[in-house]
Design a protein around this motif. Structure first.
Motif, PDB file in Angstrom:
ATOM      1  N   SER A 137      91.255  44.498  52.293  1.00 23.36           N
ATOM      2  CA  SER A 137      92.437  45.350  52.453  1.00 23.36           C
ATOM      3  C   SER A 137      92.049  46.813  52.548  1.00 23.36           C
ATOM      4  CB  SER A 137      93.401  45.142  51.288  1.00 23.36           C
ATOM      5  OG  SER A 137      93.680  43.782  51.150  1.00 23.36           O
ATOM      6  N   SER A 138      91.057  47.245  51.758  1.00 24.42           N
ATOM      7  CA  SER A 138      90.653  48.662  51.808  1.00 24.42           C
ATOM      8  C   SER A 138      90.064  48.996  53.167  1.00 24.42           C
ATOM      9  CB  SER A 138      89.611  48.984  50.738  1.00 24.42           C
ATOM     10  OG  SER A 138      89.993  48.451  49.513  1.00 24.42           O
ATOM     11  N   VAL A 139      89.111  48.192  53.612  1.00 27.30           N
ATOM     12  CA  VAL A 139      88.462  48.475  54.888  1.00 27.30           C
ATOM     13  C   VAL A 139      89.486  48.450  56.020  1.00 27.30           C
ATOM     14  CG1 VAL A 139      86.766  47.649  56.549  1.00 27.30           C
ATOM     15  CG2 VAL A 139      86.222  47.636  54.127  1.00 27.30           C
TER      16      VAL A 139
ATOM     17  N   PRO B  43      97.669  44.369  41.364  1.00 31.23           N
ATOM     18  CA  PRO B  43      97.009  45.524  41.996  1.00 31.23           C
ATOM     19  C   PRO B  43      97.895  46.237  43.022  1.00 31.23           C
ATOM     20  CG  PRO B  43      95.534  43.649  41.942  1.00 31.23           C
ATOM     21  CD  PRO B  43      96.866  43.150  41.519  1.00 31.23           C
ATOM     22  N   VAL B  44      98.628  45.487  43.854  1.00 31.10           N
ATOM     23  CA  VAL B  44      99.452  46.162  44.864  1.00 31.10           C
ATOM     24  C   VAL B  44     100.643  46.864  44.221  1.00 31.10           C
ATOM     25  CG1 VAL B  44      98.779  44.802  46.867  1.00 31.10           C
ATOM     26  CG2 VAL B  44     100.651  44.016  45.444  1.00 31.10           C
TER      27      VAL B  44
ATOM     28  N   LEU C  16     107.038  43.900  47.929  1.00 27.24           N
ATOM     29  CA  LEU C  16     105.593  44.115  47.801  1.00 27.24           C
ATOM     30  C   LEU C  16     104.866  42.809  47.550  1.00 27.24           C
ATOM     31  CD1 LEU C  16     105.768  47.167  45.422  1.00 27.24           C
ATOM     32  CD2 LEU C  16     105.361  47.216  47.857  1.00 27.24           C
ATOM     33  N   VAL C  17     105.589  41.853  47.011  1.00 23.77           N
ATOM     34  CA  VAL C  17     104.995  40.563  46.696  1.00 23.77           C
ATOM     35  C   VAL C  17     104.876  39.775  47.994  1.00 23.77           C
ATOM     36  CG1 VAL C  17     105.209  38.497  45.298  1.00 23.77           C
ATOM     37  CG2 VAL C  17     106.161  40.638  44.471  1.00 23.77           C
ATOM     38  N   GLY C  18     103.689  39.312  48.310  1.00 21.44           N
ATOM     39  CA  GLY C  18     103.499  38.587  49.563  1.00 21.44           C
ATOM     40  C   GLY C  18     104.268  37.278  49.589  1.00 21.44           C
ATOM     41  N   MET C  19     104.519  36.796  50.798  1.00 20.65           N
ATOM     42  CA  MET C  19     105.260  35.543  51.004  1.00 20.65           C
ATOM     43  C   MET C  19     104.657  34.385  50.206  1.00 20.65           C
ATOM     44  SD  MET C  19     107.715  35.378  53.417  1.00 20.65           S
ATOM     45  CE  MET C  19     108.397  36.360  54.730  1.00 20.65           C
TER      46      MET C  19
ATOM     47  N   LEU D  69      99.332  52.294  52.757  1.00 20.68           N
ATOM     48  CA  LEU D  69      99.937  51.279  51.899  1.00 20.68           C
ATOM     49  C   LEU D  69     100.505  50.122  52.720  1.00 20.68           C
ATOM     50  CD1 LEU D  69     100.363  50.621  48.984  1.00 20.68           C
ATOM     51  CD2 LEU D  69     102.515  51.840  49.033  1.00 20.68           C
ATOM     52  N   ILE D  70     101.137  50.441  53.857  1.00 19.38           N
ATOM     53  CA  ILE D  70     101.694  49.379  54.708  1.00 19.38           C
ATOM     54  C   ILE D  70     100.587  48.426  55.147  1.00 19.38           C
ATOM     55  CG2 ILE D  70     102.714  48.878  56.977  1.00 19.38           C
ATOM     56  CD1 ILE D  70     104.339  51.448  56.703  1.00 19.38           C
ATOM     57  N   THR D  71      99.476  48.973  55.635  1.00 16.15           N
ATOM     58  CA  THR D  71      98.405  48.104  56.136  1.00 16.15           C
ATOM     59  C   THR D  71      97.683  47.402  54.982  1.00 16.15           C
ATOM     60  OG1 THR D  71      97.131  50.141  56.324  1.00 16.15           O
ATOM     61  CG2 THR D  71      97.856  49.133  58.359  1.00 16.15           C
ATOM     62  N   PHE D  72      97.535  48.106  53.850  1.00 14.99           N
ATOM     63  CA  PHE D  72      96.897  47.486  52.687  1.00 14.99           C
ATOM     64  C   PHE D  72      97.715  46.272  52.232  1.00 14.99           C
ATOM     65  CE2 PHE D  72      95.618  46.832  48.349  1.00 14.99           C
ATOM     66  CZ  PHE D  72      94.280  47.174  48.320  1.00 14.99           C
ATOM     67  N   LEU D  73      99.028  46.491  52.122  1.00 15.80           N
ATOM     68  CA  LEU D  73      99.936  45.409  51.708  1.00 15.80           C
ATOM     69  C   LEU D  73      99.888  44.254  52.694  1.00 15.80           C
ATOM     70  CD1 LEU D  73     103.308  47.005  50.623  1.00 15.80           C
ATOM     71  CD2 LEU D  73     101.923  45.413  49.331  1.00 15.80           C
ATOM     72  N   TRP D  74      99.961  44.602  53.978  1.00 10.93           N
ATOM     73  CA  TRP D  74      99.953  43.567  55.010  1.00 10.93           C
ATOM     74  C   TRP D  74      98.682  42.727  54.894  1.00 10.93           C
ATOM     75  CZ3 TRP D  74      96.434  42.562  58.817  1.00 10.93           C
ATOM     76  CH2 TRP D  74      96.802  41.529  59.693  1.00 10.93           C
TER      77      TRP D  74
END
Lengths: 318, 283
Positions: free
Chosen positions: B85-87, B260-261, A116-119, B207-212
């Motif tokens: 990220s939300s949008v 937050p994530v 979950l932690v970004g690169m 969640l996948i797109t928010f995280l990305w």
């Protein structure tokens, strides 16, 4: 037949539902993809000025030592990821898959968290953890472990001039000389649990009755793994290998922040970092697109290979 | 036999335990580091100690957080990240769900071609699109706007693929047929019947797109110029260059960025992990 129900279905509905995705996709994904072909035949100085050069970008790339260094580093990292990370992921998944294991959900949660932690953020942490000298947390911990296991004494007793000494471990230059190993360690922490989740899902396909039958027939753990477990998880395993290769080849943020750029003697330079530098530091979007296409072709070759192997597997199962 | 089993289970628990500790320690280290000053930062691993080897609680400090929020504009960066990220995730998920559902449950001309395009896009690496997308945004005058980041992310081929799989496995055709016979419109069917059934995948893909989007560095780094627009990934990255020696500050920034994530994940985790593996196992 479904004939009476067909007219009930609104003919326009699927197009309207597909439209938002399709429109944005055409303009902001498909068009850039098409443009990348044109761009790769141009030399550009920022987005404003372009000059047609034909295949020159690709010819230059073939003779560009920096590109080859980047490619070599990326391949080393990918091999490290696939050969070290994935077996560990599978091992963890098999351990978690034991019946009657307590705390399975908690273990799974903990192992999964690092992804979950970004690169960028992982790079921030590991660039401090992997420092050399008294600042390096990992080196100091390793030093204490080796010391308490008497391994220094052992090395001293066996070799006249042992490499394994406290000073060498404390000063082990992860971020300087062993850049790719530093990345492999950081990526291992980050992705081992992520891949484990895929393997764990795949292990649900293993038939318990076959495993029991094999045990009754006297097959040992290795044989049960080789002949029952492995064939059952193979489709997912090959998918995970492919995902891992694709992800590893796109490595950028981790080295960019751990080494602040290509690092000592370009040992941290990767293909995508070189793409970024060419396109957005030098300002040659054309050269960057050419690098992008080489990357894409390499990954397509892997995807094709996986597809062919999967087909062949299906054939042998019939 | 029973004895051997017990030994085996002990080995497994020890392996898993050691693995869990190794996984957890960097988080703990980051957390404690974010409250430490540079003086004696590396003398102990986690918490500072005084002359008597007792934990020196008084040496811990909130100054890093204070500095980040009130001097370095991290409050702004947090809001930027949350907004972006939300949008991105809501739009991407809605569009992907509609397209995936349409591809799974409708027969129409061009369906085969659309499906082929979606599958083919799965193997195009994102970095390939970086330079041409920059060129396009430059031509459209969208450099240094959030449109340059949100628009390309709003058409996720991967998401369409996932929602098609999810529709095939959890939205039965008979149900849709029955609703049509009752005279229900297609869009009402989609929003009131299909979407609730797709809820696990919606949670997972949000969640996948928010995280990305949250963790995306290269996109904002390339497209944005104004410091006030930077999301956390870029803001934290800049700490590395500007406050190279300020370790506690860097870790505080990192912690602010991942907290937050982490919380979002803990709320949605059940859907997330099953959604993640759905494409691989059933596909």
């Amino acid at each position: 037949m479904s004939a009476p129900s067909r007219p009930l279905q609104d003919r326009r509905a699927p197009y309207i539902m597909l439209a938002p995705f399709a429109l944005i996709f055409l303009v902001f994904v498909a068009w850039p993809l098409f443009q990348s072909i044109t761009l790769s035949t141009q030399r550009t100085f920022g987005p404003g000025t372009t000059k047609f050069v034909g295949l020159e970008n690709f010819i230059d790339l073939a003779g560009d030592p920096m590109f080859w260094i980047a490619l070599k580093n990326t391949v080393i990292f990918t091999l490290g990821s696939v050969l070290i990370q994935l077996p560990l992921s599978l091992l963890l998944a098999m351990a978690l898959n034991r019946p009657n294991l307590k705390g399975r959900a908690l273990f799974r949660l903990i192992f999964f968290c690092p992804v979950l932690v970004g690169m960028v953020f992982v790079a921030m942490m590991f660039s401090l953890l992997l420092q050399r000298g008294s600042g390096g947390v990992l080196n100091r911990m390793a030093d204490q472990v080796l010391e308490s296991l008497f391994l220094y004494d052992l090395a001293g007793a066996i070799f006249k001039d042992p490499w394994l000494t406290s000073a060498n471990i404390i000063n082990f230059p992860w971020l300087e000389k062993y850049a790719m190993w530093a990345l492999i360690v950081a990526a291992l922490w980050m992705f081992v649990g992520y891949n484990m989740v895929y393997f764990l899902a795949a292990l649900q396909n293993v038939r318990k009755d076959l495993l029991e039958a094999a045990t009754v027939d006297g097959a040992n753990a290795f044989h049960r793994f080789r002949h029952v477990t492995l064939p059952a998880i193979r489709p997912v395993a090959s998918f995970v290998v492919l995902l891992s290769i694709i992800g590893s080849f796109q490595l950028f943020e981790l080295p960019f922040f751990m080494f602040g750029g290509p690092g000592y003697e370009n040992r941290g330079l990767t293909v995508v970092m070189y793409l970024y530098q060419s396109g957005f530091e030098t300002g040659d979007l054309g050269y960057a697109s050419a690098i992008g296409w080489i990357l894409a072709l390499i990954l397509m070759a892997f995807a094709l290979l996986q597809f062919i192997l999967a087909r062949r597997d299906e054939g042998t199962l019939e | 036999m029973k004895h051997r089993h017990a030994i085996m289970m002990t080995c497994i628990y020890v392996t898993l335990g050691v693995g869990a500790v190794i996984t957890f320690l960097p988080f703990l280290w980051m957390f404690t580091s974010s409250f430490r000053t540079n003086a004696g930062f590396f003398d102990t691993y986690f918490l500072p100690v005084d002359a008597d080897e007792n934990i020196a609680w008084s040496q811990l400090t909130f100054t890093h957080y204070h500095k980040l929020l009130f001097e370095l504009g991290f409050g702004r960066a947090i809001l930027n990240s949350i907004f972006l990220s939300s949008v991105t995730s809501v739009i991407a998920t809605l569009f992907a769900a509609m397209a995936g559902y349409a591809l799974a449950r409708f027969q129409f001309r061009g369906r085969g071609f659309a499906l082929f395009v979606v599958l083919a896009m799965l193997i195009v690496p994102a970095p390939l699109l970086l330079a041409p997308t920059y060129q396009l945004m430059y031509d459209l005058g969208l450099i240094d706007t959030y449109h340059a980041l949100i628009l390309p992310a709003a058409a996720p081929a991967f998401g369409v693929f996932l929602f098609r799989q999810a529709t095939l496995s959890s939205v039965p055709s008979q149900l849709l047929e029955a609703a049509r016979i009752d005279g229900c419109g297609e869009f009402r069917i989609f929003f009131t019947m299909a979407l609730p059934l797709l809820r696990p995948m919606i949670g997972a893909f949000l969640l996948i797109t928010f995280l990305w989007s949250w963790n995306n560095f290269i996109g904002p780094q390339v497209m944005l110029q104004d410091v006030d627009r930077f999301p956390l990934a870029v803001a934290v990255g800049n700490l590395k260059g500007l406050y190279y020696q300020d370790y506690g500050l860097q870790m505080a920034g990192t912690l602010i960025s991942i907290l937050p994530v982490m919380l979002l994940f803990l709320m949605l985790q059940r859907d997330f992990i099953s959604g993640l593996t759905a494409g691989a196992v059933k596909g």
